[in-house]
Design an enzyme around this catalytic site. Structure first.
Site, PDB file in Angstrom:
ATOM      1  N   GLU A 231       0.846  -1.193   0.000  1.00 39.07           N
ATOM      2  CA  GLU A 231       0.000   0.000   0.000  1.00 39.07           C
ATOM      3  C   GLU A 231       0.881   1.242   0.000  1.00 39.07           C
ATOM      4  OE1 GLU A 231      -3.812   1.588   2.619  1.00 39.07           O
ATOM      5  OE2 GLU A 231      -2.133   0.634   3.659  1.00 39.07           O
TER       6      GLU A 231
ATOM      7  N   LYS B  27     -10.146   0.443  -2.338  1.00 39.34           N
ATOM      8  CA  LYS B  27     -10.283   0.032  -0.946  1.00 39.34           C
ATOM      9  C   LYS B  27     -11.662   0.399  -0.395  1.00 39.34           C
ATOM     10  CE  LYS B  27      -7.691   0.608   3.416  1.00 39.34           C
ATOM     11  NZ  LYS B  27      -6.577   1.386   4.015  1.00 39.34           N
TER      12      LYS B  27
ATOM     13  N   CYS C 288      -4.824  -3.541   3.083  1.00 42.22           N
ATOM     14  CA  CYS C 288      -4.531  -3.217   4.482  1.00 42.22           C
ATOM     15  C   CYS C 288      -5.709  -3.424   5.435  1.00 42.22           C
ATOM     16  CB  CYS C 288      -3.985  -1.792   4.576  1.00 42.22           C
ATOM     17  SG  CYS C 288      -3.133  -1.434   6.149  1.00 42.22           S
TER      18      CYS C 288
END
Length: 311
Positions: free
Chosen positions: A70, A145, A187
């Site tokens: 990321e 995301k 993440c």
């Protein structure tokens, strides 16, 4: 080998030892993946130079796919700098990575690109976009995301990703690659098992969680969560991570790793920038799913909708 692992091996005549660690000649024929660990800063060109060196090393070592963490493009000091440094997918930086993929002849998982989407003019916010490139440099998948990290962890400092970032609208179907079918996440997504189960049920064999974990949550949760996601989905889990101090306001935990479907860590980066390698054995994955058929035993009639907030 003890407990259930030993019993299954004895009863079924099947070894559950992680195949990525086996030293047989046949293991050399398995696809090799590289997991890159970096320390991004606000200097985009220096970050690209660092990542490109690792990708070229991965290609030299025979990897078919390299994973970057990321924020591989940059980690800014504040939201204003994040927005200023962001680019569209058709910008200069992604073009450099498409050329790199073609040059090296391998696939690239670009784990979290600060993307100015088509709604940039209206929202003045970006997306945290996981981009998958094939070996010809073509974009084959983009996942934005969906779970944004708005948290306040004592000792780690507050993080409010939504100040600059919009949540993605949907999951991306798993993508066939030379290493297997990959389910894309980023993440904080790893804290939501519903997402990993949805990707596994859609056919994922490898889940990837490119990350920039903090110094407090990292030691407590990083490896535990990654191993849990691997065990519950019976997938390989690949997690490229940021490490070290990015600037005066932020540092990351590191410890990039690959976990096999049994939950064994089969590759791990040492401290500092670098890479680790692992072989992906899909026959081992299929055998494990056959001997522990948890997806056949699920009771969705009992669980209901698990996505609601706690009351």
């Amino acid at each position: 080998m003890t407990g259930l692992r030993k019993r299954l091996s004895e009863e079924k005549g099947f070894s559950l030892m992680p195949r990525a660690m086996a030293l047989s000649s046949s293991s050399c024929k398995l696809p090799l993946v590289a997991v890159c660990q970096v320390t991004s800063t606000p200097d985009k060109q220096q970050n690209f130079k660092t990542c490109a060196e690792l990708v070229r090393e991965a290609a030299r070592l025979g990897a078919c796919l390299a994973f970057l963490p990321e924020a591989f493009d940059f980690i800014a000091r504040d939201s204003a700098e994040t927005l200023r440094l962001s680019e569209p997918l058709g910008g200069k930086l992604l073009e450099e990575y498409t050329q790199l993929a073609r040059e090296c002849g391998l696939w690239l998982s670009l784990g979290g690109f600060h993307e100015r989407g088509q709604d940039w003019e209206q929202t003045q916010k970006i997306y945290n976009c996981h981009v998958l490139l094939n070996s010809k440099g073509a974009v084959v998948a983009t996942y934005r995301k969906t779970h944004l990290c708005d948290v306040e962890i004592p000792g780690q400092g507050p993080m409010c990703e939504s100040n600059s970032t919009m949540p993605g609208p949907s999951l991306e179907s798993p993508v066939s690659t030379p290493a297997g079918k990959i389910g894309l996440a980023v993440c904080y997504d790893m804290r939501f098992p519903e997402l990993s189960l949805a990707l596994a049920q859609a056919g994922a064999e490898i889940l990837t969680y490119p990350s920039a974990f903090g110094s407090v949550t990292g030691p407590a949760h990083w490896e535990v969560l990654l191993r849990a996601r691997a065990i519950e989905t019976q997938c390989y889990v690949v997690a490229a991570a940021q490490c070290g101090r990015h600037h005066e306001k932020r540092a990351s935990y590191g410890h990039s790793m690959v976990v096999d479907p049994w939950g064994t860590v089969v590759a791990r980066c040492s401290e500092g920038p670098g890479l680790c390698l692992a072989r992906i054995d899909l026959n081992y994955l299929r055998q494990l799913r056959q001997h522990l058929p948890v997806f056949q035993h699920r009771r969705p009639d009992l669980y209901g909708n698990l996505g609601h907030p706690l009351s």
